[in-house]
Motif scaffolding. Structure first.
Motif, short mmCIF file in Angstrom:
data_model
loop_
_atom_site.label_atom_id
_atom_site.label_comp_id
_atom_site.label_asym_id
_atom_site.label_seq_id
_atom_site.Cartn_x
_atom_site.Cartn_y
_atom_site.Cartn_z
N VAL A 57 34.99 52.40 47.27
CA VAL A 57 35.73 53.15 46.25
C VAL A 57 37.22 53.17 46.59
O VAL A 57 38.08 52.98 45.71
N GLN A 58 37.55 53.38 47.84
CA GLN A 58 38.95 53.39 48.25
C GLN A 58 39.61 52.04 47.98
O GLN A 58 40.77 51.97 47.55
N LEU A 59 38.87 50.97 48.25
CA LEU A 59 39.41 49.63 48.00
C LEU A 59 39.62 49.39 46.51
O LEU A 59 40.67 48.90 46.08
N ALA A 60 38.62 49.75 45.70
CA ALA A 60 38.71 49.55 44.25
C ALA A 60 39.82 50.40 43.65
O ALA A 60 40.46 50.00 42.66
N ALA A 61 40.06 51.59 44.23
CA ALA A 61 41.05 52.51 43.68
C ALA A 61 42.48 51.97 43.78
O ALA A 61 43.38 52.46 43.09
N ARG A 62 42.70 50.96 44.59
CA ARG A 62 44.04 50.38 44.71
C ARG A 62 44.50 49.71 43.42
O ARG A 62 45.69 49.69 43.14
N GLU A 63 43.52 49.20 42.65
CA GLU A 63 43.89 48.45 41.44
C GLU A 63 43.25 49.00 40.18
O GLU A 63 43.54 48.53 39.08
N ASP A 64 42.37 50.00 40.31
CA ASP A 64 41.63 50.52 39.17
C ASP A 64 41.96 52.01 39.02
O ASP A 64 41.58 52.82 39.86
N ASP A 65 42.66 52.36 37.94
CA ASP A 65 43.08 53.76 37.74
C ASP A 65 41.90 54.69 37.59
O ASP A 65 41.92 55.82 38.11
#
Length: 424
Positions: A333-341
């Motif tokens: 989730v932390q990784l995805a949150a870098r590019e996904d609002d």
């Protein structure tokens, strides 16, 4: 080695003799090396702690030892050292030292938890999650897994009740290397065998664990110069809630006494102290409703143990929210949150709820394997919302420690165990 992965599959040549004799004064104990025939090959341990370390497992088969009139545990009470092909319901390959020592430490903990169905999940000879429950072994295992889903990956499960279908489905919901239990229902065993690499071990001796709890064995530590230290094994003196001691101290003519725990707090402290017997020192544990919340282990300072346990609690709590609600680990989730609002918003919400719940520590109890030399560790526990603490007592600053819990709002309970529980 051309393929590094092959080292983990290769059986070491075993140079150790078939028998070993240990003599203590005029008493001696004879051990026999344990081997297994698996896939047509008769060998002992696959290897030791690492693939390039030959190793052997020995079972006591005759003789007896005693020290100062105390009989030490000997033949006829085998658990891990007595495992035969009959007990390996699914072997996969010859076991290594780590598989068996993890199971052994699970038994070390479970010997004090016979009152309820209990589950321990271990990695690197430490529990990463443990729980007991009146609702059955499947519930206990699920709660132990939820305590630390991350560390449980590839771990060893040890249970004190037979595995039923509900429990088997919990086991197969994640990746584990070993499961040991007193027995397995036929349909549960069929379910578990769907995991071809899972080692399934039946240990009927688990049913007799409680009788071994008060009987010491000879604990041997080898030194790098070839010398050895021998000691009696640790024996937990806290077998019921009545065994806890009131937290009292005196200083300069003044008396200090802490609030005693309420019934639910005392039950959680009893469970936590049992789990503590299998944790590498220095350590501090948080427990709530019969399950570990976080385990801080292996630190050099007491306050560092608390800080580690708190940090782990927050991480594990947030990870469980992420996995249950988003099907992803916290780190994914932390990784995805870098590019996904949208994922960033979900992460912020998870972090907010984790902080509000103080990582699940709010309302838990804490145990420490050694006394608190200063009140800083206790104050950190209180800040996170613990309601009760158990610790050995015996510090010259016990009065300050008791003052800390008495000054808390609401007042925090404290009891002494009257013994230290270091494990090196």
């Amino acid at each position: 080695m051309s393929n590094l992965k092959d080292m983990y599959k290769t059986l070491q040549q075993d140079p150790f003799p078939r028998e070993m004799t240990l003599r203590l004064g005029d008493k001696e104990l004879v051990f026999r090396k344990r081997t297994w025939e698996i896939d047509g090959e008769t060998k002992g341990l696959r290897y030791g702690e690492n693939p390039d370390q030959p190793a052997a497992l020995y079972e006591p088969v005759s003789g007896e030892l005693d020290a100062d009139g105390v009989a030490l545990r000997g033949p006829g009470k085998g658990l891990v050292s007595a495992i035969s092909e009959e007990h390996m319901l699914q072997a996969g390959k010859h076991p290594g030292k780590i598989n068996l020592t993890d199971v052994d430490n699970g038994l070390n903990i479970l010997q004090y938890l016979e009152a309820k169905p209990a589950a321990v999940i271990l990695k690197h000879n430490n529990p990463c999650g443990a729980a007991w429950s009146d609702d059955g072994i499947a519930t206990a295992l699920r709660r132990a897994f939820d305590a630390d889903r991350i560390a449980a990956f590839g771990g060893a499960i040890v249970l004190n009740r037979p595995v039923d279908m509900d429990c088997a489905q919990v086991i197969n919901s994640a990746y584990f290397e070993v499961v040991a239990a007193p027995d397995f229902a036929p349909d549960a065993l069929d379910e578990l065998k769907k995991r071809k690499n899972l080692r399934i071990i039946k240990l009927p001796g688990i049913n007799d664990l409680s009788m071994l709890g008060a009987e010491p064995f000879l604990d041997v530590k080898s030194l790098v110069d070839g010398g050895v230290i021998v000691q009696f094994s640790f024996r937990n003196r806290i077998r019921t809630v009545e065994d806890f001691l009131p937290a009292k101290a005196e200083k300069d003519g003044a008396s200090f006494i802490a609030r005693g725990p309420e019934k639910a707090e005392a039950e959680d402290l009893l469970f936590a102290w049992a789990v503590e017997s299998g944790v590498t020192s220095n350590s501090v544990l948080f427990v709530k409703d019969g399950a570990t919340v976080a385990i801080g282990t292996g630190e050099q300072d007491r306050v560092g143990c608390v800080q580690l346990a708190v940090s782990k609690a927050y991480t594990k709590y947030a990870d469980l929210l992420a996995f249950d609600e988003l099907g992803k680990s916290l780190f994914e989730v932390q990784l995805a949150a870098r590019e996904d609002d949208a994922m960033a918003d979900a992460l912020a919400d998870i972090q907010r709820r984790t902080a509000e719940a103080k990582g699940g520590i709010q309302g838990s109890v804490a145990v420490s394997d050694g006394f608190f030399p200063f009140r800083d560790g206790v104050d950190l526990c209180i800040e996170q919302g613990v309601s009760a603490i158990a610790q050995p007592g015996g510090s010259i600053r016990d009065h300050e420690i008791i003052q800390a819990v008495n000054e808390a709002t609401p007042q925090v309970a404290m009891v002494f165990t009257g013994q230290r529980s270091f494990k090196h």
